[in-house]
Design a protein around this motif. Structure first.
Motif, short mmCIF file in Angstrom:
data_model
loop_
_atom_site.label_atom_id
_atom_site.label_comp_id
_atom_site.label_asym_id
_atom_site.label_seq_id
_atom_site.Cartn_x
_atom_site.Cartn_y
_atom_site.Cartn_z
N VAL A 198 -32.47 -63.92 56.53
CA VAL A 198 -33.68 -64.63 56.99
C VAL A 198 -33.45 -65.87 57.84
CG1 VAL A 198 -35.05 -63.74 55.06
CG2 VAL A 198 -33.97 -65.99 54.87
N VAL A 199 -32.30 -66.52 57.74
CA VAL A 199 -32.07 -67.74 58.51
C VAL A 199 -32.04 -67.41 60.00
CG1 VAL A 199 -30.42 -69.59 59.02
CG2 VAL A 199 -30.95 -69.02 56.66
N GLY A 200 -32.79 -68.20 60.77
CA GLY A 200 -32.88 -67.98 62.20
C GLY A 200 -34.03 -67.09 62.62
N LYS A 201 -34.81 -66.63 61.66
CA LYS A 201 -35.94 -65.74 61.96
C LYS A 201 -37.26 -66.46 61.73
CE LYS A 201 -33.48 -61.54 61.33
NZ LYS A 201 -33.07 -60.49 60.49
N ASP A 202 -38.27 -66.04 62.48
CA ASP A 202 -39.63 -66.56 62.31
C ASP A 202 -40.13 -66.16 60.93
OD1 ASP A 202 -42.62 -66.50 62.37
OD2 ASP A 202 -42.29 -67.18 64.43
N ILE A 203 -40.72 -67.10 60.22
CA ILE A 203 -41.18 -66.84 58.85
C ILE A 203 -42.21 -65.72 58.79
CG2 ILE A 203 -42.95 -68.64 58.84
CD1 ILE A 203 -42.05 -69.16 55.84
N ASP A 204 -43.00 -65.55 59.86
CA ASP A 204 -44.00 -64.48 59.88
C ASP A 204 -43.38 -63.10 60.10
OD1 ASP A 204 -46.36 -65.87 59.32
OD2 ASP A 204 -46.57 -66.51 61.41
N GLU A 205 -42.15 -63.04 60.54
CA GLU A 205 -41.52 -61.77 60.86
C GLU A 205 -40.62 -61.23 59.75
OE1 GLU A 205 -39.52 -62.30 64.58
OE2 GLU A 205 -41.40 -62.71 65.64
N ILE A 206 -40.44 -61.98 58.69
CA ILE A 206 -39.55 -61.49 57.63
C ILE A 206 -40.35 -60.73 56.57
CG2 ILE A 206 -37.82 -63.30 57.97
CD1 ILE A 206 -38.89 -64.55 55.34
N ASP A 207 -39.76 -59.67 56.10
CA ASP A 207 -40.29 -58.89 54.98
C ASP A 207 -39.08 -58.27 54.30
OD1 ASP A 207 -41.97 -57.61 53.19
OD2 ASP A 207 -42.28 -55.89 54.51
N VAL A 208 -38.58 -58.96 53.31
CA VAL A 208 -37.34 -58.58 52.66
C VAL A 208 -37.60 -57.44 51.68
CG1 VAL A 208 -35.47 -59.42 51.21
CG2 VAL A 208 -36.47 -60.92 52.92
N SER A 209 -36.77 -56.40 51.76
CA SER A 209 -36.93 -55.29 50.83
C SER A 209 -35.70 -55.09 49.95
CB SER A 209 -37.24 -53.99 51.58
OG SER A 209 -36.16 -53.67 52.44
N ARG A 210 -34.51 -55.32 50.46
CA ARG A 210 -33.30 -55.15 49.67
C ARG A 210 -32.23 -56.06 50.25
NH1 ARG A 210 -31.49 -49.93 47.23
NH2 ARG A 210 -29.76 -50.62 45.98
N VAL A 211 -31.60 -56.84 49.38
CA VAL A 211 -30.53 -57.74 49.80
C VAL A 211 -29.39 -57.63 48.81
CG1 VAL A 211 -29.90 -60.16 50.19
CG2 VAL A 211 -32.14 -59.33 50.92
N ALA A 212 -28.21 -57.38 49.31
CA ALA A 212 -26.98 -57.35 48.51
C ALA A 212 -27.11 -56.47 47.27
CB ALA A 212 -26.58 -58.77 48.13
N GLY A 213 -27.79 -55.37 47.40
CA GLY A 213 -27.93 -54.43 46.28
C GLY A 213 -29.10 -54.72 45.36
N SER A 214 -29.80 -55.79 45.59
CA SER A 214 -30.94 -56.15 44.75
C SER A 214 -32.24 -55.84 45.48
CB SER A 214 -30.88 -57.63 44.40
OG SER A 214 -32.02 -57.99 43.66
#
Length: 165
Positions: free
Chosen positions: A130-146
């Motif tokens: 997420v760092v460096g991205k517009d807050i309105d454009e992020i939608d996290v679904s899976r990170v590092a296996g979680s």
């Protein structure tokens, strides 16, 4: 059907099954690159009730660039999600500059050992996503296996967006 045809059919079915299993295990490039960066534990003293998902600003929210939707600053919020072991909570701190996330810290708040493990993995990989991205454009679904922790993270981001607007 002779024995040779049966063996050929068995080998073909095995190959198809293996291909399907491997395709189901494939990940997107964001998830694999998320394993590379570690996030430091939060040192923020601000905290808010998780039931309301409201966020607390720890920076001057009056500073904003002309084209930004959100005020620059550091914001904290808690997000909730349901794991197989019940309700879990995650604490999120985000620094915004011109609607872009410049820093993020996720502090595991889980009580179950398995949930703590997954939240820690998530916290270690979220900055790369997420760092460096517009807050309105992020939608996290899976990170590092979680994958479940992302639900709490996304909830906290929505609360931060509401507080920063």
């Amino acid at each position: 059907m002779n024995i040779r045809q049966k063996k050929l059919a068995l080998v073909s079915m095995t190959g198809l099954s293996l291909s399907a299993a491997l395709a189901g295990c494939a990940t997107d490039t964001n998830a694999s690159s998320a394993d590379a960066e570690t996030v430091a534990p939060s040192t923020s003293a601000a905290s808010t009730p998780s039931a309301s998902s409201s966020a607390g600003s720890t920076a001057d929210a009056g500073t904003s660039s002309g084209s930004s939707t959100y005020a620059d600053g550091t914001y904290d919020a808690k997000g909730n999600y349901i794991s197989p072991n019940g309700k879990e909570e995650v604490d999120v701190s985000v620094t915004l500059a011109g609607d872009v996330i410049t820093a993020v810290t996720v502090t595991p708040e889980a009580t179950n050992p398995t949930a703590i493990q997954y939240q820690t993995q998530f916290a270690d990989g979220i900055a790369a996503v997420v760092v460096g991205k517009d807050i309105d454009e992020i939608d996290v679904s899976r990170v590092a296996g979680s994958s479940l922790t992302s639900g709490g993270f996304n909830e906290a981001i929505e609360a931060i967006k509401a507080d920063a607007s």
